[in-house]
Write a protein that holds these residues in place. Structure first.
Motif, PDB file in Angstrom:
ATOM      1  N   VAL A   1       0.751  -1.197   0.025  1.00 23.22           N
ATOM      2  CA  VAL A   1      -0.023   0.185   0.078  1.00 23.22           C
ATOM      3  C   VAL A   1       1.020   1.308   0.012  1.00 23.22           C
ATOM      4  CG1 VAL A   1      -1.867   1.309   1.150  1.00 23.22           C
ATOM      5  CG2 VAL A   1      -2.026  -1.050   1.201  1.00 23.22           C
ATOM      6  N   LEU A   2       1.931   1.308   0.681  1.00 25.04           N
ATOM      7  CA  LEU A   2       2.794   2.343   0.685  1.00 25.04           C
ATOM      8  C   LEU A   2       3.637   2.596  -0.651  1.00 25.04           C
ATOM      9  CD1 LEU A   2       4.666   2.191   4.051  1.00 25.04           C
ATOM     10  CD2 LEU A   2       2.820   3.607   3.439  1.00 25.04           C
ATOM     11  N   VAL A   3       3.962   1.552  -1.369  1.00 25.32           N
ATOM     12  CA  VAL A   3       4.446   1.579  -2.768  1.00 25.32           C
ATOM     13  C   VAL A   3       3.461   2.139  -3.694  1.00 25.32           C
ATOM     14  CG1 VAL A   3       5.300   0.702  -4.734  1.00 25.32           C
ATOM     15  CG2 VAL A   3       6.316  -0.046  -2.340  1.00 25.32           C
ATOM     16  N   TRP A   4       2.144   1.878  -3.512  1.00 27.56           N
ATOM     17  CA  TRP A   4       1.036   2.321  -4.158  1.00 27.56           C
ATOM     18  C   TRP A   4       0.890   3.707  -3.810  1.00 27.56           C
ATOM     19  CZ3 TRP A   4      -4.451   0.309  -2.909  1.00 27.56           C
ATOM     20  CH2 TRP A   4      -5.300   0.779  -3.636  1.00 27.56           C
ATOM     21  N   ASP A   5       0.841   4.016  -2.813  1.00 35.50           N
ATOM     22  CA  ASP A   5       0.417   5.573  -2.399  1.00 35.50           C
ATOM     23  C   ASP A   5       1.535   6.465  -2.767  1.00 35.50           C
ATOM     24  OD1 ASP A   5      -1.608   7.221  -1.184  1.00 35.50           O
ATOM     25  OD2 ASP A   5      -0.055   7.397   0.472  1.00 35.50           O
ATOM     26  N   ARG A   6       2.517   6.289  -2.675  1.00 34.96           N
ATOM     27  CA  ARG A   6       3.673   7.175  -2.657  1.00 34.96           C
ATOM     28  C   ARG A   6       4.557   6.837  -3.992  1.00 34.96           C
ATOM     29  NH1 ARG A   6       4.575   9.432   2.607  1.00 34.96           N
ATOM     30  NH2 ARG A   6       2.530   9.688   3.417  1.00 34.96           N
ATOM     31  N   GLN A   7       4.344   6.073  -4.530  1.00 40.40           N
ATOM     32  CA  GLN A   7       5.270   5.583  -5.938  1.00 40.40           C
ATOM     33  C   GLN A   7       6.614   5.594  -5.597  1.00 40.40           C
ATOM     34  OE1 GLN A   7       3.769   4.533  -9.062  1.00 40.40           O
ATOM     35  NE2 GLN A   7       2.173   4.132  -7.282  1.00 40.40           N
ATOM     36  N   ARG A   8       7.022   5.271  -4.484  1.00 39.67           N
ATOM     37  CA  ARG A   8       8.652   5.034  -4.233  1.00 39.67           C
ATOM     38  C   ARG A   8       8.802   4.075  -3.271  1.00 39.67           C
ATOM     39  NH1 ARG A   8       9.590  10.579  -0.295  1.00 39.67           N
ATOM     40  NH2 ARG A   8       8.371   9.582   1.438  1.00 39.67           N
ATOM     41  N   PRO A   9       9.964   3.458  -2.886  1.00 39.56           N
ATOM     42  CA  PRO A   9      10.146   2.401  -1.886  1.00 39.56           C
ATOM     43  C   PRO A   9       9.755   2.911  -0.458  1.00 39.56           C
ATOM     44  CG  PRO A   9      12.291   2.816  -3.362  1.00 39.56           C
ATOM     45  CD  PRO A   9      11.216   3.851  -3.413  1.00 39.56           C
ATOM     46  N   PRO A  10       9.199   1.932   0.189  1.00 44.14           N
ATOM     47  CA  PRO A  10       8.516   2.165   1.387  1.00 44.14           C
ATOM     48  C   PRO A  10       9.635   2.558   2.580  1.00 44.14           C
ATOM     49  CG  PRO A  10       8.408  -0.286   0.965  1.00 44.14           C
ATOM     50  CD  PRO A  10       8.885   0.554  -0.110  1.00 44.14           C
ATOM     51  N   GLY A  11      10.704   1.916   2.361  1.00 38.94           N
ATOM     52  CA  GLY A  11      11.781   2.371   3.345  1.00 38.94           C
ATOM     53  C   GLY A  11      13.349   1.931   2.680  1.00 38.94           C
ATOM     54  N   ARG A  12      14.113   1.675   3.700  1.00 40.18           N
ATOM     55  CA  ARG A  12      15.605   1.431   3.162  1.00 40.18           C
ATOM     56  C   ARG A  12      16.377   0.951   4.242  1.00 40.18           C
ATOM     57  NH1 ARG A  12      17.728   7.208   1.066  1.00 40.18           N
ATOM     58  NH2 ARG A  12      18.987   5.652   0.122  1.00 40.18           N
ATOM     59  N   ILE A  13      17.431   0.310   3.800  1.00 40.84           N
ATOM     60  CA  ILE A  13      18.426   0.000   5.029  1.00 40.84           C
ATOM     61  C   ILE A  13      19.466   1.265   5.214  1.00 40.84           C
ATOM     62  CG2 ILE A  13      20.478  -1.396   5.119  1.00 40.84           C
ATOM     63  CD1 ILE A  13      19.044  -3.529   3.181  1.00 40.84           C
ATOM     64  N   CYS A  14      19.538   1.273   6.732  1.00 38.28           N
ATOM     65  CA  CYS A  14      20.445   2.404   6.993  1.00 38.28           C
ATOM     66  C   CYS A  14      21.804   2.498   6.066  1.00 38.28           C
ATOM     67  CB  CYS A  14      20.727   2.204   8.570  1.00 38.28           C
ATOM     68  SG  CYS A  14      21.623   3.659   9.209  1.00 38.28           S
ATOM     69  N   ALA A  15      22.234   3.799   5.821  1.00 41.04           N
ATOM     70  CA  ALA A  15      23.280   4.094   4.891  1.00 41.04           C
ATOM     71  C   ALA A  15      24.603   3.807   5.743  1.00 41.04           C
ATOM     72  CB  ALA A  15      23.359   5.532   4.264  1.00 41.04           C
ATOM     73  N   SER A  16      24.491   3.690   7.253  1.00 40.70           N
ATOM     74  CA  SER A  16      25.768   3.769   8.028  1.00 40.70           C
ATOM     75  C   SER A  16      26.227   2.432   7.734  1.00 40.70           C
ATOM     76  CB  SER A  16      25.531   3.691   9.396  1.00 40.70           C
ATOM     77  OG  SER A  16      26.438   3.410  10.277  1.00 40.70           O
ATOM     78  N   PRO A  17      27.606   2.185   7.487  1.00 44.78           N
ATOM     79  CA  PRO A  17      28.172   0.677   6.976  1.00 44.78           C
ATOM     80  C   PRO A  17      28.208  -0.274   8.460  1.00 44.78           C
ATOM     81  CG  PRO A  17      29.749   2.352   6.367  1.00 44.78           C
ATOM     82  CD  PRO A  17      28.485   3.087   7.068  1.00 44.78           C
TER      83      PRO A  17
END
Length: 184
Positions: free
Chosen positions: A132-148
């Motif tokens: 539903v979040l992808v559908w609603d916002r047309q972007r990934p719903p989240g991500r993995i933290c950029a900190s290594p």
């Protein structure tokens, strides 16, 4: 008027379910997730009744969390949709409404039945919210933290620019590290 904590629709909103998915993915990452921490998250995000997780439940939930990480790793809506479509096709049942025999308001489920194992429930309910979040916002719903140094995932659905880090702590740690590298 009931408080937000007691408001069923707030506790079970799409965004709340997506945040629960991220919290569980983070807690279930690693070789030996703590059943007490998993239970604590389930209660914090609206589960009720007695939760007695077995070793098998934790193993299935950990496997589901690993599959859900693929959605958080997507860098664009196409990647997130591809990952979600595969998970939906391979691991969920048809969309249905349930009230858990009148114990809750009607709401959607895509697990196979109300007594689905915890792993199947986690995967299905998370897929539904993230879809539903992808559908609603047309972007990934989240991500993995950029900190290594941080494997955590997070929901990135606020207004403003996309976040890169799961928390202010990770963002600050990376800024300080970059500053120290520049000073050396």
């Amino acid at each position: 008027m009931p408080s937000t904590a007691d408001d069923w629709s707030t506790r079970h909103s799409v965004l709340t379910n997506a945040r629960r998915a991220a919290a569980l993915v983070n807690t279930l990452t690693g070789d030996h997730p703590d059943p007490g921490e998993v239970t604590k998250i389930l209660y914090a995000y609206g589960e009720s009744g007695t939760i007695d997780l077995t070793a098998r439940d934790l193993a299935e939930m950990r496997a589901a969390a690993g599959r859900l990480r693929e959605v958080f790793a997507a860098t664009d809506a196409d990647g997130a949709a591809t990952a979600l479509n595969r998970l939906l096709r391979e691991h969920t049942g048809p969309l249905r409404l349930t009230s858990h025999d009148g114990d809750s308001p009607w709401h959607p489920h895509i697990d196979h039945d109300d007594d689905a194992p915890w792993g199947a429930w986690l995967l299905a309910s998370s897929c539904l919210a993230l879809t539903v979040l992808v559908w609603d916002r047309q972007r990934p719903p989240g991500r993995i933290c950029a900190s290594p140094s941080c494997p955590d995932v997070f929901i990135n659905q606020g207004s403003g620019p996309d976040r890169r880090y799961c928390s202010r702590r990770c963002a600050t740690r990376e800024r300080v590290a970059a500053h120290r590298r520049q000073q050396s």
